[in-house]
Design a protein around this motif. Sequence first.
Motif, mmCIF file in Angstrom:
data_model
loop_
_atom_site.group_PDB
_atom_site.id
_atom_site.type_symbol
_atom_site.label_atom_id
_atom_site.label_comp_id
_atom_site.label_asym_id
_atom_site.label_seq_id
_atom_site.Cartn_x
_atom_site.Cartn_y
_atom_site.Cartn_z
ATOM 1 N N PRO A 36 0.759 -1.024 -0.028
ATOM 2 C CA PRO A 36 0.032 -0.107 0.024
ATOM 3 C C PRO A 36 0.948 1.176 0.031
ATOM 4 C CG PRO A 36 -0.423 -1.330 1.872
ATOM 5 C CD PRO A 36 0.673 -2.010 1.230
ATOM 6 N N SER A 57 -0.159 -0.025 7.445
ATOM 7 C CA SER A 57 -0.956 -1.175 7.865
ATOM 8 C C SER A 57 0.116 -2.067 8.190
ATOM 9 C CB SER A 57 -1.943 -1.532 7.036
ATOM 10 O OG SER A 57 -1.386 -1.734 5.775
ATOM 11 N N LEU A 58 1.347 -2.159 7.143
ATOM 12 C CA LEU A 58 2.228 -3.385 7.189
ATOM 13 C C LEU A 58 3.092 -3.036 8.419
ATOM 14 C CD1 LEU A 58 2.793 -3.620 3.544
ATOM 15 C CD2 LEU A 58 1.074 -4.609 4.561
ATOM 16 N N ASP A 59 3.604 -4.561 9.005
ATOM 17 C CA ASP A 59 4.486 -4.628 9.929
ATOM 18 C C ASP A 59 5.956 -4.475 9.400
ATOM 19 O OD1 ASP A 59 5.214 -5.373 12.418
ATOM 20 O OD2 ASP A 59 5.849 -7.466 11.601
ATOM 21 N N LYS A 79 -0.591 -12.105 2.202
ATOM 22 C CA LYS A 79 0.034 -11.663 3.606
ATOM 23 C C LYS A 79 -0.229 -9.939 3.608
ATOM 24 C CE LYS A 79 3.772 -11.455 6.497
ATOM 25 N NZ LYS A 79 3.549 -10.097 6.916
ATOM 26 N N ILE A 80 0.166 -9.430 2.506
ATOM 27 C CA ILE A 80 -0.027 -7.829 2.793
ATOM 28 C C ILE A 80 -1.499 -7.561 2.570
ATOM 29 C CG2 ILE A 80 0.077 -5.605 1.125
ATOM 30 C CD1 ILE A 80 2.939 -6.662 0.301
ATOM 31 N N ASP A 137 -2.451 -8.198 6.360
ATOM 32 C CA ASP A 137 -2.003 -7.125 7.235
ATOM 33 C C ASP A 137 -2.641 -5.857 6.921
ATOM 34 O OD1 ASP A 137 -0.003 -8.400 8.613
ATOM 35 O OD2 ASP A 137 1.688 -8.054 7.007
ATOM 36 N N ASP A 138 -3.315 -5.686 5.930
ATOM 37 C CA ASP A 138 -4.155 -4.496 5.649
ATOM 38 C C ASP A 138 -5.346 -4.522 6.280
ATOM 39 O OD1 ASP A 138 -3.681 -1.995 4.478
ATOM 40 O OD2 ASP A 138 -4.500 -2.633 2.240
ATOM 41 N N SER A 140 -5.452 -4.530 10.013
ATOM 42 C CA SER A 140 -5.277 -3.049 10.706
ATOM 43 C C SER A 140 -6.416 -2.547 11.502
ATOM 44 C CB SER A 140 -4.596 -2.115 9.691
ATOM 45 O OG SER A 140 -5.440 -1.635 8.725
ATOM 46 N N SER A 198 -1.133 -3.507 14.445
ATOM 47 C CA SER A 198 -2.041 -4.959 14.523
ATOM 48 C C SER A 198 -0.943 -5.984 13.346
ATOM 49 C CB SER A 198 -3.303 -5.250 14.108
ATOM 50 O OG SER A 198 -4.159 -4.562 15.308
ATOM 51 N N LYS A 199 -0.990 -7.139 13.729
ATOM 52 C CA LYS A 199 -0.066 -7.816 12.814
ATOM 53 C C LYS A 199 -0.743 -9.194 12.741
ATOM 54 C CE LYS A 199 4.467 -9.862 13.061
ATOM 55 N NZ LYS A 199 4.853 -10.961 13.891
#
Lengths: 626, 619
Positions: free
Chosen positions: A218, A525-527, B457-458, B461-462, B465, B471-472
């Motif tokens: 993103p 949002s991504l770690d 995964k992305i 993850d989005d 959130s 958050s993960k």
Amino acid sequence: MKKLIIIVMGMLIAGCATSDKALLKAVKEKAPTSANAYIVFDSAFVKVKEDGSYIKRTHALIKILTMKGKADFGSPSFSYTTKYGKVQVKKARVIKKDGKIINVKKDNIKDIKVPAFGKFFLPNVRMVKIVYPTVERGDAIEYVVEEVITNPPMEGEFDDMVFFEETEPIGTKYYEITLPQDLYYRVYNDKEGAIKFHKNGKKYVWYANNIAPIVREPAMPPLEDVSKKLLLSTVKSWKTWSKWYWNLTKDKFSVNDTMKALIDSLLSDKRSRIDSIKALFYYVSNKIRYVATTMNGKKAGYEPFPAQKTFRQKYGVCRDKAALLVAMLRYIGIDAYPVLTNPMIRVEREIKTDQFNHAIVAIKDKNGYTYLDPTAEDIPVFLPISEQGRGVLVSTPWGEDLSYIKTLPPEDNDVFVLMDMSLDTLGNMHGKMTMKGSIIDQFFRMMVKKIPPEQLKSMFASSIASLGNEASLDTIYYTDPDDFTKPFNMTMEYTVKGFAMKSKDKYVFNIGGGAININGRDPFSLDKRHYPVYFGVPMSNKSSIFVHLPRGYVIKGGPDTMTVDNKYIHYSLNIEHQKDGIVLTSNMTYKKSLIPAKDYKNTRELHNKWLKNLKTNFILERQKRR
Amino acid sequence: MFTFLLITLVSLNLNSADCLIEKDSTEITKTEEGYVSTYRLLKLKILNTRGRDRCGDIRVRYNKKSQKFHIINAYTLLPDGKKVPVEKDAIMDVGSPEAAIAPEYTQRIIKAVSFPALQKDAEIVYEYKIESKKKDKEPLFGTVFFKGQNPIKKKVFIIKVPEEEHIYFKKVNGGNINIHVDTTKEGISYVFMAEDVERLPREDFLPSMREIAPFIDYTEFKNKDDMAAYIYSKFKDKIETGKEIKKLASKLWDKDPEKTFYNIIKYVQENIQNINLFLWDAGIEPHKASWTLKHKYGDVRDKTVLALSLMKASGISGDILLVEGRRGSYYASVGLSSVLSLAKTEQLPVLSHYTTMIIRAHIKDTTVYASVMDKYSNVRYLPSSLQHRPCFSFMNGKGNYFRTPLYPEKDNTLKMKLEGKLDKDGSFKGTCHIKAKGSYAATLRERFRFKKQKEIKIMLDDLVSAFGEGSKMDSFKLYNIKSRENLPELVVYITSPNFANVNNTIQFTLPSTFFTMRYASTKDRKLPLWLGVPRTIEYNANIRFVENASPFVLPDSVRLKGEYNEVESNMAFSNNTLSFHSLYSIHAQEVPKEGYANFRKIEGIFYSRNQRSVILNAK
């Protein structure tokens, strides 16, 4: 030894030397998992002549792994502009997983006009499309396609931009060029050195093996800015490009009597130089509609229509509008020039490759150049925010170097929100929100002109829908979008039933905000990130919110006053308790255009700390009587 | 004064319009020899810059091989009366999107004309004629809308046919359309005309044009059997059970006929590439089943014929149905936006109503339906856009009108369950489990089926959130994304360090349901709201607290029932566990404007964050 490997690889990949047996072996080899297609190889062999004409032979073998892979790669197309040359399919075959080879019949190779898209009608752009029959999962498609350019845009020169990454995995990517001229080249975004290079006399080769697909994140920069790429050009200096474009446009700037009369009438009450420039800029940007029709001249796609024609038609694409504005400005004695730019991707300076897709205008004075984009309708300034920092090449008779438009500080790319909210004793809220600032001035001014009022209302109604049980946009009003002398602002008035949760003698509510989204996605949002967070430009979002509380209630809890800051962000929230309410003043500033991946984690932590505080609900309690 | 009042009364409301259609006159003429020509005169007045940008380039589709396109007049009339002609290079033949998608199916191109010197109050005048180069044996049929996104001062539609031919027509959805039929020496003229037509409001989630705009249907088919016989004549030889078809059918055969049907449909859906054209974009006649099987691609006609051939070879009885999809095609004869779709009245046999095809099969005394173009729904589930649509069966030349099935709410559900524990710092660790059925199953597959592991995964993850900043997604499981027989599920394992704010109180808001959407954001509507299909969304959460807590503010329980939707929502806290239950059902496909306010109120409760927010006392 290295040289030998490269020669063998080149021979293997070249259509002439690739045996069917070798292809079949490649097809049968295990493809990467979790992909829709596997580009076994994608090779290009370019032969350039002294005059700049060239033949580019592309040979590719793509294994289809899923039905999406078939949809994406099963009918490849190759476009070309009839003014420059043509595209020919030399070979197109399906290699079945059982080894059977099926040649694509001529009937399945079509040379058609490109479809109209948006405001682009391009009758002299065509595409050759190969429709592969009988393709099933596990089969591969193969093609050898030649692009034959007989009339290059710049005589005697060649340039190219080659991407070494795709959204699907690649086995081998190979690019070979032979040319009599000197060649300047550079590989970008390849820190790990995946792209190998070899030169043998006038033959240059680049290749890479086992290339992983790009996975989009993103709010990442444009793919062209971050993917591995090779830029090459025979052009030694940007000045050559600058002079070339000047020579292509210089005869288009004449004005006729009708134009002169119009210019005189536009400027009749203008007393200063800047007011005159503005009057002509607003005329071309707002009265000449944007549409791309038949591409003009021998240098189609570059060469503008004469200014007189654009003026007569009252439409044109970027280069036509730019030529018209240059003509009008030059007529009144302003030193104006057409400019090549790209508002979407970074123009790399080192290699003088044509990376442009847009034309604007530059005005020269003692302080240098001022840039104007006459395709930017409905904005009060000369350039849209999105063009800050972009590469520009001013076209002049003497030739200019590539430069970059100044990026403005965040406070000059701003949004300011003023809110006045009243909470009643039923927990309902009546709000009034006024939005202003340079970002609002550009985007919202344009929105109210382009979007029909009822759709506009619906869009803003959606934006407040989640504020409570029943949020209603009561009215929306704004200043005159056609008056460029005054800042534009927009006001919404709305009612939210059930804004606050009520429980016995308490109310609980949340002001919200604090989040940012870019193209509808949360950049934090991504770690972890592989690519930077990309905002486009530095910017700031300030707000001042007054919340009127119901009589007899006091605040018993809520977010804290807070500031977080680093090299990339500055966030601050100040909460002031007043007699009949609270005032929240906030500032969210993004100091840079992007946050590099290495600094993402730290910045995200600050961002999250800020959000966590804002998430805290305000709690109101009835004041006890003394 | 009187005159002024009169003008005010009859003048059109131009608010929000882009342009005024001063005149839109079309004449279709069919000669005795069978040549067909279309003449059109269009006069548009530009009202603002939106109108200039939206209406300034006019595109008309035609087929260069079989038709001649003559431009009779094309100019801009300025407010001062001056004419500015369209320049030669502004009249362009460019590709059509459908030809770019499938050049082997259609060579249709677009005649695009960019009008010059456009400004407020300028008028576009465009007059052209399209003539067939050869005799056209196909019957005439079509739909003409008498309302659109811009107001119309005068709209005329004329069909002229030889005396011995007859046009059947029908006026649908009211509208002040004057009709008269003249018999002259040259033949019969059917004239349809309307004046001072207000525009349709631009609202979100509108039903199809055929439900909300007045229109005229016209056809040369005498009755439904006549139309059925015509289509069947084009299809019957294409349904075949030759050697290759039988060979494949035997591969797909199972002793359970239901399983055989599943195998056939899945094979056609997943192994024959979709050529995404509208039903008649490439003509009426499909390719033979063996051709489609050999080439491994096909449009909806080809793929449906192949599926039926395989069924026939496997002994499964069934037929092909023409369906009025919600979205239309470019087939309409006239209209600036010539999109066709649903008709409420089904009596006139007009082939262009139908925009897609589906398969109907009879297995073990039940009737099942399938779309061969669908890639994401469970095999026997019709996508929501094809449910409860008017359709037409034509096999063996017998025509019949009816509707496709509408599956009940229980077949179209999304269940989301959140479970986990909250520690003393407000960190949540748990799972979010989503089970999808019906259109939600299709949504889930569409999101994930062709994504690479890293992309998923992305995406997740989005998604997580929404559980709070930082958050993960720890891991995930996806079930039945590729399988189209069982229902898909998604389980996401989440760690959310900032799920709750903890100081003297513990505060948090549960995330909203994923993969769902709200429909009613505007305060009121002028036209009905289109919802698709009935459905149910169930949301449950169970969160255990590590530290002792007690309720401080919890949302009140709510139960609201309306004609079109209903909601219930409860939150409770006991034994250090927070339980949340919310159930939302949509009962209808469409909400009339009268029912909108109540629908919106109920929907608002379901999506309100206040129903999902909680404050507890930390002990």
